[in-house]
Design an enzyme around this catalytic site. Structure first.
Site, PDB file in Angstrom:
ATOM      1  N   GLU A  51      43.431 -17.121 -21.840  1.00 37.90           N
ATOM      2  CA  GLU A  51      42.999 -17.895 -20.677  1.00 37.90           C
ATOM      3  C   GLU A  51      44.152 -18.102 -19.697  1.00 37.90           C
ATOM      4  O   GLU A  51      43.961 -18.081 -18.480  1.00 37.90           O
ATOM      5  CB  GLU A  51      42.436 -19.247 -21.122  1.00 37.90           C
TER       6      GLU A  51
ATOM      7  N   HIS B 116      39.113 -15.464 -12.139  1.00 37.80           N
ATOM      8  CA  HIS B 116      39.577 -15.755 -13.498  1.00 37.80           C
ATOM      9  C   HIS B 116      38.729 -14.993 -14.525  1.00 37.80           C
ATOM     10  O   HIS B 116      39.266 -14.368 -15.448  1.00 37.80           O
ATOM     11  CB  HIS B 116      39.493 -17.261 -13.756  1.00 37.80           C
ATOM     12  N   GLU B 117      37.409 -15.048 -14.357  1.00 38.28           N
ATOM     13  CA  GLU B 117      36.519 -14.361 -15.311  1.00 38.28           C
ATOM     14  C   GLU B 117      36.694 -12.845 -15.221  1.00 38.28           C
ATOM     15  O   GLU B 117      36.652 -12.147 -16.237  1.00 38.28           O
ATOM     16  CB  GLU B 117      35.065 -14.749 -15.043  1.00 38.28           C
TER      17      GLU B 117
ATOM     18  N   HIS C 248      39.584 -11.588 -17.257  1.00 38.49           N
ATOM     19  CA  HIS C 248      39.313 -11.324 -18.675  1.00 38.49           C
ATOM     20  C   HIS C 248      38.877  -9.874 -18.881  1.00 38.49           C
ATOM     21  O   HIS C 248      39.293  -9.210 -19.844  1.00 38.49           O
ATOM     22  CB  HIS C 248      38.220 -12.261 -19.190  1.00 38.49           C
TER      23      HIS C 248
END
Length: 420
Positions: free
Chosen positions: A358, A278-279, A282
């Protein structure tokens, strides 16, 4: 004007607090909609009755504290103006030195100290609340150290910015907002560059990830996404909190992949890899640079609106508050008041943009790490450890949630699974 301002504040603020309390504790209900009951997004499927009760209590008190604090800084600036402290701060600074690069920082220090002291009870209540509900594990002395460090770091940065700003206002009263914005662009970029290596280590100890096998797997994900990283950092947060987190921050050679040790302690390997995916998402979608661009653009709009409103307020009511002109440092409380108002007004839009980013990172993560059970498990553990509500009230979501709600995130994972 002063009496009217005080009377209005005395009447409206308690009414505002009462309405917020009624909204959070009586007009909204916890739980998930009927359609999602019994699913992985329903807290009764992964939390005990005690955990659900504690999460609801903590969330309500925390949200109440947030909404009380939302206009609190504005009220402090109003008090500074009404009680005539601004001219007193200016006179004190000028008695110390006639040079602007000395007396302006003194004014900033006095104003910052007043704001910090008056805000301290709310901050302390927040700390005690977090400790009482098992989120914070930090001792009072450690918490105070972080608070004082943040105060002094904030003061030195603000003193520099405000000194330059008021020199610009004196030199170019009609274009200062534009020149200030042009100077903020390299400043924001520089701060984003130095934060991972200079500021963050002041608060916590960063070491290389102690699990070399996990580090190798995380770096493999990073290299697949073309992230120029050769190590993963572990930060010791368990002495301060039970909450979990991971992030990728910084730019260029100072970019860092960071995992809190609480995340490592609570999640299994696949759950941790999903969080890191997930990070990494970004970074792949350039959210770091988009955030920087957003801050730069919003600062331009904010400075221009502040410039227009500041002149109106000072011309109409400045003399009553002991402020002779916009270029006087005595106008700083008005400038901060206007910026605080703009921050509150823009908060829902900023949160909405953040939630969209997000949501995109969640979708990237589940594509990169297609282990639905681990993905859902990670969100459930985040909910439990953070004493979070899976489906907060609408106003809380609009103002406070930079992420989709846990209900929305888990439902997205379940629907993504059913589509395949």
């Amino acid at each position: 004007m002063k009496k009217r301002l005080v009377l209005t504040t005395i009447i409206l603020f308690p009414i505002y607090v009462l309405l917020v309390y009624l909204y959070l504790f009586h007009w909204t209900s916890a739980g998930v909609p009927e359609a999602y009951r019994g699913t992985a997004a329903d807290p009764v499927t992964f939390m005990s009755a005690q955990e659900i009760a504690l999460s609801q209590e903590y969330s309500r008190y925390r949200n109440l504290l947030y909404f009380i604090g939302l206009p609190f800084e504005i009220l402090i600036y109003i008090a500074v103006l009404v009680f005539g402290w601004s001219p007193i701060f200016k006179s004190f600074g000028e008695r110390v030195s006639r040079f602007s690069f000395i007396n302006i920082p003194i004014f900033v220090l006095l104003l910052s100290t007043v704001v910090w002291v008056i805000s301290f009870p709310l901050d302390f209540i927040g700390y005690r609340l977090s400790s009482q509900y098992g989120i914070s594990t930090q001792s009072f002395s450690s918490w105070m150290r972080d608070e004082l460090m943040s105060f002094w770091i904030g003061f030195f940065i603000m003193a520099l910015l405000i000194t330059v700003l008021y020199l610009l206002i004196k030199k170019a009263q009609k274009r200062w907002w534009l020149y200030a914005w042009l100077l903020l662009i390299p400043f924001f970029t520089f701060m984003m560059y130095i934060q991972p290596v200079l500021i963050d280590p002041l608060y916590n100890e960063f070491t290389e990830l102690k699990n070399p096998e996990l580090e190798e797997k995380i770096l493999a994900l990073a290299h697949e996404a073309d992230i120029p990283a050769d190590r993963v950092f572990e930060v010791d947060m368990s002495e301060k909190t039970n909450a979990m987190n991971a992030y990728v921050n910084g730019i260029g050679s100072n970019l860092r992949i960071v995992l809190w040790d609480t995340t490592l302690n609570e999640l299994d390997e696949n759950e941790t890899l999903f969080i890191m995916a997930h990070e990494i998402g970004h970074y792949v979608m350039n959210h770091l640079y988009m955030n920087l661009a957003g801050v730069i653009l919003s600062s331009l709009v904010g400075l221009y609106i502040t410039y227009r409103l500041l002149h109106v307020v000072i011309n109409k009511w400045g003399r009553e508050f002991g402020i002779k002109s916009v270029s006087e440092i005595t106008s700083l409380p008005v400038l901060f008041l206007l910026l605080s108002l703009l921050s509150i007004v823009s908060a829902p839009a900023e949160s909405a943009v953040s939630r969209q980013a997000e949501r995109a990172a969640d979708k990237y993560a589940i594509e990169m790490m297609p282990d639905r059970e681990a993905a859902i498990g990670s969100f459930q553990e985040l909910t439990i450890n953070g004493r979070s509500e899976v489906n907060p009230p609408a106003l809380v979501k609009f103002f406070r949630y930079g992420h989709p709600t846990m209900m929305e995130r888990i439902v997205m994972l379940e629907e993504h699974e059913s589509e395949e």
